[in-house]
Design a protein around this motif. Structure first.
Motif, PDB file in Angstrom:
ATOM      1  N   UNK A   1       0.843  -1.197   0.000  1.00 65.47           N
ATOM      2  CA  UNK A   1       0.000   0.000   0.000  1.00 65.47           C
ATOM      3  C   UNK A   1       0.884   1.255   0.000  1.00 65.47           C
ATOM      4  N   UNK A   2       0.628   2.115  -0.970  1.00 71.02           N
ATOM      5  CA  UNK A   2       1.384   3.357  -1.136  1.00 71.02           C
ATOM      6  C   UNK A   2       0.389   4.471  -1.411  1.00 71.02           C
ATOM      7  N   UNK A   3       0.828   5.703  -1.161  1.00 74.81           N
ATOM      8  CA  UNK A   3       0.006   6.865  -1.469  1.00 74.81           C
ATOM      9  C   UNK A   3      -0.223   6.958  -2.972  1.00 74.81           C
ATOM     10  N   UNK A   4      -1.369   7.474  -3.369  1.00 73.23           N
ATOM     11  CA  UNK A   4      -1.689   7.611  -4.790  1.00 73.23           C
ATOM     12  C   UNK A   4      -0.717   8.568  -5.490  1.00 73.23           C
ATOM     13  N   UNK A   5      -0.270   9.600  -4.771  1.00 77.53           N
ATOM     14  CA  UNK A   5       0.688  10.534  -5.350  1.00 77.53           C
ATOM     15  C   UNK A   5       1.994   9.826  -5.709  1.00 77.53           C
TER      16      UNK A   5
END
Length: 147
Positions: free
Chosen positions: A19-23
């Motif tokens: 899971x990573x930030x969309x940015x």
């Protein structure tokens, strides 16, 4: 350059194993395709979809780069909805323009005159909007705040 954060990026980012930030996905995934030589890092591609900017590419090569980024394994298959969402991603620059990501240039302000002056003092002027123009796409943007 990066991808525009929208519903298509949400579909692609949801498929990423870690899971990573969309940015982060927007920047890293675009960089992978630039490094692979599938997308050119040029302002001509700003505002275009991946499908239009990539031109003619082998689907297997695109899927390999995408699978390697999403799953860490370039031989894994990509679901059709994720591939469709990826092809519909919009490439934008790193600037302020909401349409293409280009740099905005200040043009003028819009406002109105207040009736607070008298015979010796001129009326005051209140700014309502700041008007900017994109240097890349020519779009005119009005904001209530100064950028």
């Amino acid at each position: 350059m990066r991808f525009k954060i929208d519903k298509n990026l949400n579909v692609v980012a949801a498929e990423k194993v870690a899971s990573v930030e969309h940015e982060t996905v927007a920047v890293e995934l675009c960089a992978r395709f630039i490094d692979a030589g599938m997308i050119e890092d040029t302002p001509d591609n700003w505002g275009e979809s991946v499908l239009a900017a990539a031109g003619t590419q082998y689907v297997s090569n695109v899927c390999a780069v995408l699978a390697e980024y999403l799953y860490g394994d370039e031989t894994r298959s990509i679901p059709a909805d994720v591939f469709d969402a990826f092809c519909a991603l919009t490439i934008v620059g790193d600037g302020d323009c909401p349409h293409c990501g280009g740099e905005l240039k200040f043009i003028e302000t819009e406002g109105h005159e207040l009736k607070d002056g008298d015979y010796y003092t001129p009326n005051s002027y209140e700014i309502d909007n700041y008007i900017y123009e994109c240097r890349n796409c020519g779009e005119t943007i009005k904001t209530e705040n100064e950028l």
